[in-house]
Design an enzyme around this catalytic site. Structure first.
Site, PDB file in Angstrom:
ATOM      1  N   HIS A   1      31.073  36.246  44.084  1.00 53.57           N
ATOM      2  CA  HIS A   1      32.249  36.736  43.343  1.00 53.57           C
ATOM      3  C   HIS A   1      32.857  35.471  42.702  1.00 53.57           C
ATOM      4  CE1 HIS A   1      35.726  38.858  42.154  1.00 53.57           C
ATOM      5  NE2 HIS A   1      36.162  39.327  43.304  1.00 53.57           N
TER       6      HIS A   1
ATOM      7  N   ARG B   1      30.905  44.856  38.333  1.00 59.65           N
ATOM      8  CA  ARG B   1      30.994  44.844  39.798  1.00 59.65           C
ATOM      9  C   ARG B   1      30.085  45.952  40.318  1.00 59.65           C
ATOM     10  NH1 ARG B   1      36.235  44.741  43.662  1.00 59.65           N
ATOM     11  NH2 ARG B   1      36.017  42.566  43.067  1.00 59.65           N
TER      12      ARG B   1
ATOM     13  N   LYS C   1      26.745  61.667  36.998  1.00 63.18           N
ATOM     14  CA  LYS C   1      25.746  62.664  36.571  1.00 63.18           C
ATOM     15  C   LYS C   1      24.335  62.144  36.797  1.00 63.18           C
ATOM     16  CE  LYS C   1      28.793  64.192  32.833  1.00 63.18           C
ATOM     17  NZ  LYS C   1      28.976  64.174  31.373  1.00 63.18           N
TER      18      LYS C   1
ATOM     19  N   ARG D   1      42.928  44.172  41.845  1.00 63.86           N
ATOM     20  CA  ARG D   1      43.203  42.871  41.264  1.00 63.86           C
ATOM     21  C   ARG D   1      42.166  42.440  40.229  1.00 63.86           C
ATOM     22  NH1 ARG D   1      45.740  42.456  46.336  1.00 63.86           N
ATOM     23  NH2 ARG D   1      44.210  43.994  46.880  1.00 63.86           N
ATOM     24  N   THR D   2      40.902  42.482  40.629  1.00 65.53           N
ATOM     25  CA  THR D   2      39.872  41.891  39.779  1.00 65.53           C
ATOM     26  C   THR D   2      39.780  42.623  38.434  1.00 65.53           C
ATOM     27  OG1 THR D   2      38.693  41.300  41.786  1.00 65.53           O
ATOM     28  CG2 THR D   2      37.466  41.146  39.734  1.00 65.53           C
TER      29      THR D   2
HETATM   30  C1  NCD Z   1      37.271  40.996  47.363  1.00 59.73           C
HETATM   31  C2  NCD Z   1      36.023  41.697  46.895  1.00 59.73           C
HETATM   32  O1  NCD Z   1      36.061  42.779  46.331  1.00 59.73           O
HETATM   33  O2  NCD Z   1      34.990  41.097  47.093  1.00 59.73           O
HETATM   34  N1  NCD Z   1      38.447  41.425  46.766  1.00 59.73           N
HETATM   35  C3  NCD Z   1      38.822  40.945  45.551  1.00 59.73           C
HETATM   36  O3  NCD Z   1      38.042  40.819  44.640  1.00 59.73           O
HETATM   37  N2  NCD Z   1      40.106  40.572  45.416  1.00 59.73           N
HETATM   38  C4  NCD Z   1      37.359  40.902  48.827  1.00 59.73           C
HETATM   39  C5  NCD Z   1      37.418  42.172  49.620  1.00 59.73           C
HETATM   40  O4  NCD Z   1      37.160  43.262  49.146  1.00 59.73           O
HETATM   41  O5  NCD Z   1      37.724  42.023  50.815  1.00 59.73           O
END
Ligand code: NCD
Length: 307
Positions: free
Chosen positions: A134, A106, A84, A56-57
């Site tokens: 987040h 991320r 690497k 999703r993100t």
């Molecule tokens: C979350 C994350 O990656 O922090 N997911 C997301 O961004 N939709 C929550 C999760 O991984 O449970």
């Protein structure tokens, strides 16, 4: 006010949160149009740099950038020179040298986004750093609540489950408290750090107490990949004692909104009848994710927002 990074909601003012939500409301209309392309970020370049998996993100940041007219390039750890042995710093410097305007990052380490700001001149947007924050998920959760309830102030929001490992929970808590909501945490004692009471939330060991009369129930994923031994019983027992199912949900307000950031462990922290039921706002959250990320990218790259 250009070039402000978006690292978390802990230090974002209520006024700026409001500004992002209002902009996202406008952007949401664009996502519903037949032709979604705007020229707000024409000529801008955005790189998504993902050292952890995501559906999703990452894709919603990419779509958000493209709908605004920017060029978007995606780098994932598995397909980059990280395999690497390239360090985070060198990867950042390489991306920076290509002249990008924003880096969406991320990483599994808390503080990675903040670290990135030391090495790059571009806007840094935190797309999840360890168990820390987040922020865009927090903002899309706030938007979903505001759309469903009309307002956030005074609403009772229950956050259930694996708070310990959840950056979503931390961003939600900071954002919700700033916007005047009442936050209740519920789940196994081992997955809810006691110190979180200092943030201004109420902790319950019985899930039933946390969701009683709630306007919103936000169910977190049990992060099976981050669990250490002994933090929770067997999955079957977890579902029985802490899982959100139709029966338990009756304790909340009648028009309760159920949220989950995804990905879900269906049948563990949330039952299928709740996940796909009348109260579920889970798909709306995904839709709002694109709108919020469009708002963040346009405010930081075109208008500026202070975080
Ligand atoms: C979350 C994350 O990656 O922090 N997911 C997301 O961004 N939709 C929550 C999760 O991984 O449970």
């Amino acid at each position: 006010m250009r070039c402000q990074h978006i690292l978390g909601l802990e230090h974002m003012s209520a006024a700026n949160i409001e500004r992002v939500l209002n902009t996202a409301d406008e952007m949401k209309k664009v996502t519903k149009q037949d032709i979604k392309k705007l020229s707000t970020l024409r000529g801008k370049a955005i790189v998504t740099l993902f050292f952890e998996n995501s559906t999703r993100t990452r894709s919603s940041f990419e779509l958000a950038g493209k709908y605004l007219g920017a060029d978007v390039v995606n780098i994932t750890a598995a397909s980059s020179s990280v395999t690497k042995g390239e360090s985070l710093r060198d990867t950042l410097l390489t991306v920076q040298a290509m002249g990008v305007d924003a880096i969406v990052i991320r990483h599994s380490a808390s503080g990675a986004a903040q670290y990135a700001t030391k090495y790059v001149d571009s806007v840094v947007v935190n797309a999840g750093d360890g168990a820390h924050e987040h922020p865009t998920q927090g903002l899309l959760d706030l938007l979903t609540i505001r759309q469903h309830c009309g307002t956030i102030a005074g609403k009772k929001v229950a956050i259930i489950g694996d708070v310990l490992h959840s950056r979503v929970a931390r961003s939600d808590i900071w954002g919700l408290l700033k916007m005047g909501a009442e936050v209740h945490l519920g789940g196994p004692r081992t997955l809810i750090p006691k110190e979180m009471a200092d943030m201004g939330v109420t902790i319950h060991n019985r899930v039933e107490d946390a969701i009683a009369d709630a306007d919103v129930v936000n169910v977190l994923r049990i992060q099976l990949e981050r669990q250490k031994k002994g933090l929770f019983p067997t999955p079957r027992e977890y579902a029985r004692i802490f899982g959100i199912n139709d029966e338990r949900l009756k304790l909340a307000k009648e028009n309760v909104l159920v949220m989950h950031p995804g990905p879900m462990n269906r049948g563990l922290e949330i039952s299928p009848d709740v996940a796909y039921g009348r109260a579920s706002g889970i798909e709306e959250q995904v839709n709002n994710g694109v709108a919020v990320r469009m708002a963040i990218l346009s405010l930081t790259l075109a208008d500026g927002v202070q975080a």
